[in-house]
Design a protein around this motif. Structure first.
Motif, PDB file in Angstrom:
ATOM      1  N   PHE A  55       1.131  -0.850  -0.130  1.00 38.07           N
ATOM      2  CA  PHE A  55       0.072   0.395  -0.137  1.00 38.07           C
ATOM      3  C   PHE A  55       0.916   1.289   0.020  1.00 38.07           C
ATOM      4  O   PHE A  55       1.977   1.214   0.116  1.00 38.07           O
ATOM      5  CB  PHE A  55      -1.074  -0.114   1.372  1.00 38.07           C
ATOM      6  N   TYR A  57       3.722   7.852  13.874  1.00 37.84           N
ATOM      7  CA  TYR A  57       3.122   6.895  13.575  1.00 37.84           C
ATOM      8  C   TYR A  57       2.870   6.774  15.211  1.00 37.84           C
ATOM      9  O   TYR A  57       2.816   6.415  15.540  1.00 37.84           O
ATOM     10  CB  TYR A  57       2.786   5.962  12.266  1.00 37.84           C
ATOM     11  N   ASP A  58       0.887   6.584  15.170  1.00 41.10           N
ATOM     12  CA  ASP A  58       0.624   6.540  16.136  1.00 41.10           C
ATOM     13  C   ASP A  58      -0.366   5.255  16.368  1.00 41.10           C
ATOM     14  O   ASP A  58      -0.633   4.893  15.163  1.00 41.10           O
ATOM     15  CB  ASP A  58      -0.131   7.683  16.963  1.00 41.10           C
ATOM     16  N   LEU A  59      -0.138   4.272  17.374  1.00 40.74           N
ATOM     17  CA  LEU A  59      -1.394   3.581  17.399  1.00 40.74           C
ATOM     18  C   LEU A  59      -3.000   3.951  17.795  1.00 40.74           C
ATOM     19  O   LEU A  59      -3.198   4.705  18.486  1.00 40.74           O
ATOM     20  CB  LEU A  59      -0.948   2.548  18.683  1.00 40.74           C
ATOM     21  N   LYS A  60      -3.428   2.630  17.231  1.00 41.71           N
ATOM     22  CA  LYS A  60      -5.378   3.231  17.518  1.00 41.71           C
ATOM     23  C   LYS A  60      -5.235   2.888  19.186  1.00 41.71           C
ATOM     24  O   LYS A  60      -4.407   2.692  20.018  1.00 41.71           O
ATOM     25  CB  LYS A  60      -5.611   2.705  16.605  1.00 41.71           C
ATOM     26  N   ASP A  61      -5.370   3.872  20.057  1.00 44.31           N
ATOM     27  CA  ASP A  61      -6.254   3.457  21.775  1.00 44.31           C
ATOM     28  C   ASP A  61      -7.092   2.272  21.616  1.00 44.31           C
ATOM     29  O   ASP A  61      -8.406   2.646  21.194  1.00 44.31           O
ATOM     30  CB  ASP A  61      -6.657   4.887  22.583  1.00 44.31           C
ATOM     31  N   GLN A  62      -6.713   1.070  22.060  1.00 42.26           N
ATOM     32  CA  GLN A  62      -7.661   0.234  21.985  1.00 42.26           C
ATOM     33  C   GLN A  62      -7.726  -0.452  23.563  1.00 42.26           C
ATOM     34  O   GLN A  62      -7.558  -1.898  23.869  1.00 42.26           O
ATOM     35  CB  GLN A  62      -6.976  -1.128  21.407  1.00 42.26           C
ATOM     36  N   ILE A 119      -4.945  -7.680  17.545  1.00 45.26           N
ATOM     37  CA  ILE A 119      -4.886  -7.954  16.694  1.00 45.26           C
ATOM     38  C   ILE A 119      -4.531  -5.667  16.836  1.00 45.26           C
ATOM     39  O   ILE A 119      -4.807  -4.951  17.475  1.00 45.26           O
ATOM     40  CB  ILE A 119      -5.249  -7.679  15.275  1.00 45.26           C
ATOM     41  N   TYR A 120      -2.985  -5.138  16.347  1.00 45.95           N
ATOM     42  CA  TYR A 120      -2.990  -3.571  17.038  1.00 45.95           C
ATOM     43  C   TYR A 120      -3.451  -3.315  15.445  1.00 45.95           C
ATOM     44  O   TYR A 120      -3.088  -3.903  14.720  1.00 45.95           O
ATOM     45  CB  TYR A 120      -1.722  -3.906  17.360  1.00 45.95           C
ATOM     46  N   ASP A 121      -4.375  -2.068  15.623  1.00 41.00           N
ATOM     47  CA  ASP A 121      -4.046  -1.327  14.391  1.00 41.00           C
ATOM     48  C   ASP A 121      -3.702   0.395  14.794  1.00 41.00           C
ATOM     49  O   ASP A 121      -3.357   0.455  16.215  1.00 41.00           O
ATOM     50  CB  ASP A 121      -6.091  -0.631  14.620  1.00 41.00           C
ATOM     51  N   LEU A 122      -3.839   0.638  14.089  1.00 41.06           N
ATOM     52  CA  LEU A 122      -2.635   2.416  13.817  1.00 41.06           C
ATOM     53  C   LEU A 122      -3.805   3.018  14.055  1.00 41.06           C
ATOM     54  O   LEU A 122      -4.769   2.831  13.726  1.00 41.06           O
ATOM     55  CB  LEU A 122      -2.204   2.092  12.497  1.00 41.06           C
ATOM     56  N   LYS A 123      -3.386   4.333  14.441  1.00 38.09           N
ATOM     57  CA  LYS A 123      -4.618   5.577  14.426  1.00 38.09           C
ATOM     58  C   LYS A 123      -4.332   5.858  13.047  1.00 38.09           C
ATOM     59  O   LYS A 123      -3.543   5.349  12.040  1.00 38.09           O
ATOM     60  CB  LYS A 123      -4.249   6.709  15.162  1.00 38.09           C
ATOM     61  N   LEU A 182      -4.733   0.787   9.003  1.00 39.47           N
ATOM     62  CA  LEU A 182      -3.187   0.232   9.171  1.00 39.47           C
ATOM     63  C   LEU A 182      -3.592  -1.082  10.657  1.00 39.47           C
ATOM     64  O   LEU A 182      -3.349  -0.370  11.084  1.00 39.47           O
ATOM     65  CB  LEU A 182      -2.571   0.742   8.591  1.00 39.47           C
ATOM     66  N   LEU A 237      -1.074  -3.713  12.574  1.00 43.38           N
ATOM     67  CA  LEU A 237       0.590  -4.196  12.581  1.00 43.38           C
ATOM     68  C   LEU A 237      -0.097  -5.759  11.914  1.00 43.38           C
ATOM     69  O   LEU A 237      -0.771  -6.683  12.531  1.00 43.38           O
ATOM     70  CB  LEU A 237       0.857  -4.507  14.414  1.00 43.38           C
TER      71      LEU A 237
END
Lengths: 451, 451
Positions: free
Chosen positions: A6, A62-67, B61-65, B72, B74
């Protein structure tokens, strides 16, 4: 061109991986030659660890989503995680290298070899030492890597943040504008002075005469004699910070001469480096372009860079205790791109496997014999393959060897089985010799050691 | 215990990196011995690529923000990216390995060597081949790796998704409950049958007599004779899918016998493997525990696993064209944990650098000489260090060598400089010999090749 998973990242094909591994091995060899230990840190860090470390580029993180749990970000470089590691583990002295991926949300410009995921190779020396000895070693390492990879002629630009700050101070730039003006100066390797000047005046609100004074300094570059000249500069010699920087550069050049690399180094007053954490000497290696290659090389830009960051560890320490650090990062992605291009131009075929022996048969119903035989080879540590077919044609099997560059073929058939022998065939010469089945492994090992 | 950057990930110290690199080298050697090419894929994939691939574990699964652009995530394993790569590049046949990190939002249980970031080593064979030949090779590779790493006795459990589905069908489990019941069965290696049965009945709504019928099957395990026995089973032998699975397992055992590893393999009807994408044979290697080590080994669990996934590539292909695949993943994190623990118990000291020579001086004001000398060594490819001090004490320098395990010291002082010699000292024996300055590199290389 490699396929894109992508926008901005890509898969690396086996051909690319072979080139990359050779380059990485060479870089790592160099780092080990200088006594570094290997460290690894996670792909993501606490988001707060990365904020306010990268100046204008912080928006590229790049930030990770707040899970649930902590807020996390992908690492942007390997320097900040190293400083965080030192502070967290109260390490006061360490020479380490790290090889790993980092991630930046940049607009991908493929031609420059810039991706959103890329590999960095970092070498850093942390600890309180006598001035400029580790710094000189970092520059020596950059020279060794770039020479070793035979990338052509290169130059390492050197400057010092304190000299740059001194220049801005004596030119009467308001302290609040230092960062913004520095990032304009840093563009001098890409755009001409008049455009940089325009940016300073029109966009960053500098008085034209102040910009002109800056221009008198930052357009200069040279060797150690320029350092001496700056020491004599009537305005700069009044600035304490600049004098410290110049003193260190003088000493640095002394050591670089002993290392035999002084002629590769240019004192370049326009070098600024974007990152916020640098505090002293900074450097950047660029490939020099011969006119014929100009366009190609121009797009490559800097291939290694680094500098001194004496304050960064203190930022992560609860009590603010700091550890002086200096280091470098090899821009291996750009080097990969250059060497891949070069190999493509030269039409070199790259072997992507290391298989030494292929197990073949000219007859039907010989799968069992082939499996027994290849198992023996594997158990002896020999790299071996066969076709996953019950009854492959001999020609198909031999073609596979030629296609894959496998040097030896072991052939077993009815006749060989009866006589207790095996045919050993050299793919290149097509010579075949019969050898006793029980000597198979020894004969192959002998043959492989000869070639 | 390694320091935690934050919950669930960790930095890897130089000591840990040395152990890991040895293990990874061995694993990669084995993969190359079997003719695999190396591939690399990005750390993140399009989120949609990963959904509905991992069954009950998809929540990990880890999502990106969402910072603009594509959504996206990981990567969760290396199998799905491989299948995506094959489909995207229309690759119909490939034997590849990949070594890289994957990320899962698991509750970190450190004692089991489980982290949220961990390394996987995957080997896969994609392509349409005659049955069970690549599958047998995958099991051979697992045996080679586990034997090579000397982890102690191990066993590889084998089953087939089609046999499992056949069992559920002939036991009259509704198709809609297959997934849920499979994941209950998969727990049989950790909890006793009565608890699994309770889960099936109370939580998953199975009739008690259906659960009992399942129990008669899934509590069984054995060798190839159990395969033959299942062929005779009055109910299972009526099920087409189960018969296909049993036929393949019969063939697999035939090949495993030729590879000399049949005694390491157990046909285990309870093995289910959680991931959704498996379609045929599945396997999982476990370390066997001697009673004394029981507690320790129990916590280690599976150290390698894999199976056949013939449908996954088709999911990524716009026209649904698929490529049959079979592969394995080595659980190197658990292996790292075991070997680190073992080295700690044995009190082994690990060298974290490879420095061969230290450049020392007994006198003040010898920095220039030391720098010239070490530069010569580096240029000759010799791994060398010095202290970053203008005037270090000789004792400090020699202590550093002993502490770091550096075998040789080159000493230069006033006397040596005058006589055009260098002292070469062996740290272990404390022997010193004077050698001519111009022979320095050659003498060191000779000395190093002797040891």
């Amino acid at each position: 061109m490699a396929a894109f998973g992508f926008q901005g990242t890509r898969d690396l094909s086996p051909q690319q991986m072979v080139v990359r591994e050779k380059i990485l091995d060479m870089v790592i060899d160099c780092f080990k030659r200088h006594g570094a230990k290997r460290l690894d840190t996670p792909a993501f860090e606490l988001k707060e660890m990365l904020t306010e470390k990268y100046g204008e580029d912080s928006g590229l993180i790049y930030d990770l989503k707040d899970q649930g749990g902590e807020l996390l970000s992908l690492r942007y470089d390997l320097t900040v995680p190293f400083a965080r590691y030192l502070a967290m583990n109260k390490v006061k002295r360490m020479k380490r290298y790290q090889v790993g991926k980092v991630w930046r949300r940049e607009s991908p410009t493929i031609v420059q070899g810039r991706y959103r995921e890329f590999c960095q190779c970092d070498f850093d020396i942390a600890g309180q030492f006598d001035p400029m000895i580790p710094d000189a070693e970092c520059l020596k390492i950059m020279c060794e890597v770039l020479s070793g990879l035979q990338l052509g002629d290169f130059l390492i630009k050197v400057n010092d943040r304190r000299i740059l700050d001194g220049i801005l101070a004596v030119c009467a730039v308001p302290q609040s504008k230092f960062h913004a003006i520095c990032s304009s100066i840093d563009k001098l390797d890409k755009i001409p002075w008049k455009d940089v000047r325009h940016e300073m005046v029109a966009k960053k609100g500098l008085a034209p005469e102040v910009a002109d004074r800056i221009g008198d300094y930052v357009q200069r570059h040279g060797g150690v004699s320029l350092v001496e000249e700056m020491f004599q500069d009537s305005r700069l010699s009044q600035n304490k910070q600049a004098l410290e920087g110049l003193g260190d550069l003088r000493l640095l050049f002394e050591y670089l001469t002993l290392f035999g690399i002084a002629e590769k180094i240019s004192f370049d007053l326009s070098l600024a480096r974007g990152l916020d954490y640098y505090t002293g000497v900074i450097y950047e290696a660029v490939l020099l372009q011969t006119p014929a290659q100009a366009e190609e090389c121009l797009s490559v830009g800097s291939v290694a860079a680094g500098g001194r960051y004496d304050g960064l560890v203190g930022v992560f320490d609860p009590k603010g205790h700091t550890v002086p650090c200096v280091g470098l990062s090899i821009g291996v992605e750009r080097i990969f791109a250059i060497l891949e291009e070069r190999m493509k131009t030269a039409g070199l075929k790259i072997r992507t496997t290391e298989t030494q022996v292929f197990v073949a048969t000219p007859q039907k119903n010989f799968l069992h014999e082939r499996l027994k035989l290849i198992s023996e080879l594997w158990d002896a540590g020999i790299k071996a393959e066969l076709l996953y077919k019950n009854n492959p044609k001999l020609l198909t099997q031999l073609h596979y060897c030629e296609h894959m560059g496998i040097p030896l073929v072991v052939i077993i058939g009815e006749q060989e089985l009866k006589e207790g022998v095996i045919k050993l065939r050299s793919v290149a010469s097509r010579e075949e010799v019969a050898i006793k089945r029980e000597n198979l492994v020894a004969e192959i090992q002998k043959k492989l050691s000869e070639s």
